[in-house]
Design a protein around this motif. Structure first.
Motif, short mmCIF file in Angstrom:
data_model
loop_
_atom_site.label_atom_id
_atom_site.label_comp_id
_atom_site.label_asym_id
_atom_site.label_seq_id
_atom_site.Cartn_x
_atom_site.Cartn_y
_atom_site.Cartn_z
N LEU A 73 -6.18 7.77 -0.98
CA LEU A 73 -7.49 7.12 -1.12
C LEU A 73 -7.43 6.00 -2.16
O LEU A 73 -7.93 4.88 -1.92
CB LEU A 73 -8.54 8.15 -1.51
N LEU A 74 -6.80 6.26 -3.31
CA LEU A 74 -6.69 5.25 -4.36
C LEU A 74 -5.84 4.07 -3.90
O LEU A 74 -6.16 2.90 -4.20
CB LEU A 74 -6.10 5.87 -5.62
N ALA A 75 -4.78 4.34 -3.15
CA ALA A 75 -3.92 3.26 -2.66
C ALA A 75 -4.69 2.37 -1.68
O ALA A 75 -4.50 1.15 -1.66
CB ALA A 75 -2.68 3.84 -2.00
N MET A 76 -5.56 2.97 -0.88
CA MET A 76 -6.36 2.18 0.06
C MET A 76 -7.33 1.27 -0.71
O MET A 76 -7.55 0.12 -0.33
CB MET A 76 -7.11 3.10 1.01
N VAL A 77 -7.89 1.80 -1.80
CA VAL A 77 -8.82 0.99 -2.61
C VAL A 77 -8.06 -0.17 -3.26
O VAL A 77 -8.49 -1.34 -3.19
CB VAL A 77 -9.49 1.86 -3.69
N THR B 278 0.83 -1.21 0.00
CA THR B 278 0.00 0.00 0.00
C THR B 278 0.86 1.25 0.00
O THR B 278 0.58 2.22 -0.72
CB THR B 278 -0.93 0.00 1.23
N LEU B 279 1.93 1.24 0.81
CA LEU B 279 2.83 2.39 0.86
C LEU B 279 3.48 2.63 -0.50
O LEU B 279 3.57 3.78 -0.97
CB LEU B 279 3.90 2.15 1.93
N VAL B 280 3.94 1.57 -1.14
CA VAL B 280 4.58 1.70 -2.46
C VAL B 280 3.59 2.26 -3.48
O VAL B 280 3.95 3.10 -4.32
CB VAL B 280 5.13 0.33 -2.93
#
Length: 513
Positions: A207-211, A186-188
């Motif tokens: 937000l997009l990374a969480m999705v 997720t961090l990457v």
């Protein structure tokens, strides 16, 4: 409250432009997406710290969206004496997270009901002192606010680390490579989207990374959305769903510090957005904005939410897009209210794997700390004690992080106040700033090792007008022939004061932050 501009001009205010319903909806949604991750993070953190169930955390999130939307509409549309009528998005303030976590995790504080009681009482105090707050803002210079904001970010980093490990320390997979690996992915993704994405994608990277991280977790069988369907889809937030607020002196004192910081931050945001859109912000308008902030914070616990303040990232969005209309942001507030009436949205967010939140939280909380460091970079450290104030205050605020049991032997009221790193650093920063920069009587005229350690230096512009042979004697400047040279001091705004008012040469001025 009047919405007209100065009587001497008939020009409309830029913030009063109405772009029409379609544009208001589109730009308002952009504001919501920009701050959505921040507004849901606070109830997630506090709800988990309080040991609430996923369904209750979902209600906290829904309540925060609902309260933030109402607060935004109050701030942008305004009522008599309330609302600055500027494009400012309101939402749950990050400033109180560490303090609220300390309240629910310190024995004898009364749980989440004590948080609601502390927020109501402290916000009422903030509302009452708003008329005189402008007189005490000088006690909250960038030196103090920078320390507090930096400590907020640093204090929240252990939360991100626990999230990355899985969140539940009693679970068998807590700290497993699977959880930490998911957080790392997720961090990457956040970093990649920030680097290679368009401006819009970059702003929505968290937000997009969480999705994306959640979709990966579902593919790996690490996400459970089975409880999302439990409960109503649409519901009005129930007043006092979590019980009646309880009032504890120590918790209220801790929250009062948070309210002071919130007032300072909101004042800065109101002034900043006024400058960005090119409209006049006088003391009356500033007071109206602060009163709206405090009224919203006082009423938010009724629905199950916390302190409300302006979101700085949305101030930046106004600057980037150039959209100055307050009706755009008011539409965003209406969208938040609508989302708050959908508890299912809160349950979906609460079901996001904790490891995914951890990967995003490292960036999210780190950004808060970086914002504080940026504020501290504006502080003048030359020939003063500001460096030791920063060092001592941040160090004091890190004690509860480095040694969580440090205050366990102290009385409950004391532990509640100082178990929060934000409260500890804020109290120390205020006291030391007063002691060294305001109550200067008794200050030594000899440099300490901390002052010397900042490397004493003079700006070129301070000495450019000196000639060979110029020298100081008893505070007066003489040339090589012994003739006195008039020294004109600068006032706080850089303007030259009359020679008769000169007290010290400009080359040796010492400004306190």
């Amino acid at each position: 409250m009047t919405t007209s501009v100065d009587s001497s001009t008939s020009a409309p205010r830029p913030e009063d432009e109405n772009l029409g319903a379609p544009a208001n909806m589109a730009y308002g949604l952009q504001h919501v997406l920009t701050m959505y991750g921040g507004i849901v993070a606070v109830p997630l953190i506090v709800g988990q710290a309080a040991g609430l169930s996923p369904s209750d955390i979902g209600l906290l999130i829904a309540a925060s969206l609902f309260a933030g939307g109402l607060a935004t509409m109050l701030q942008t549309l305004g009522l008599p004496f309330f609302g600055c009528q500027l494009p400012l998005v309101q939402g749950v303030s990050f400033a109180g997270v560490a303090t609220m976590v300390a309240i629910v995790t310190t024995g004898g504080s009364g749980g989440i009901q004590a948080i609601f009681g502390a927020v109501i009482a402290a916000s009422l105090i903030g509302l009452l002192i708003t008329p005189v707050f402008s007189r005490i803002t000088r006690f909250f210079p960038p030196l103090v606010t920078g320390i507090v904001i930096t400590t907020i970010g640093l204090t929240l980093m252990p939360v991100a680390a626990r999230w990355a490990m899985g969140g539940n320390s009693r679970a068998e997979d807590f700290g497993s490579m699977g959880n930490i690996g998911l957080a790392a992915i997720t961090l990457v993704i956040v970093l990649l989207l920030s680097k290679i994405g368009s401006a819009t994608i970059s702003r929505l990277s968290i937000l997009l990374a969480m999705v994306i991280g959640t979709l990966i977790a579902m593919a790996l069988g690490m996400a459970d959305f089975s409880k999302v369907a439990e409960g109503s889809i649409v519901a009005f937030p129930t007043p006092f769903h979590f019980g009646m607020p309880t009032f504890h002196i120590a918790a209220i004192i801790s929250m009062c510090i948070v309210i002071m910081v919130t007032l300072v931050e909101t004042s800065a945001d109101i002034l900043a957005v006024g400058e960005i859109i090119g409209t006049k912000v006088d003391s009356k308008r500033l007071g109206n904005g602060l009163r709206a902030d405090m009224l919203s914070s006082m009423l938010a616990p009724v629905f199950g939410s916390f302190t409300q303040s302006a979101f700085a990232q949305n101030v930046g969005l106004v600057a980037v897009t150039g959209v100055k209309s307050r009706f755009v942001v008011a539409t965003g507030g209406l969208i938040l209210v609508t989302l708050g009436l959908l508890p299912i949205m809160g349950r979906i967010i609460a079901a996001v794997p904790t490891s995914v939140l951890g990967g995003a939280g490292i960036v999210l909380f780190g950004t808060v700390a970086a914002s504080g460091i940026r504020t501290l970079s504006k502080v003048d450290y030359r020939n003063n004690m500001n460096l030791i104030i920063v060092a001592t205050s941040i160090g004091f605020g890190m004690i509860p992080i480095a040694a969580p049991t440090f205050y366990h032997a102290f009385p409950d009221w004391f532990a509640t106040i100082f178990h929060s790193g934000i409260s500890s650093s804020a109290i120390m920063a205020i006291i030391l700033n007063l002691a060294f920069n305001h109550f200067t009587t008794g200050n030594s005229d000899q440099q300490s090792v901390f002052v010397a350690g900042t490397e004493r230096s003079l700006r070129f512009t301070d000495i450019a007008c000196l000639n060979d042979g110029d020298h100081f004697v008893d505070g007066k400047l003489y040339d090589c022939e012994g003739n006195e040279v008039p020294v004109i001091a600068e006032d706080d705004h850089g303007a030259a004061a009359p020679p008769a008012q000169a007290k010290a040469p400009a080359a040796v001025r010492t400004d306190h932050a």
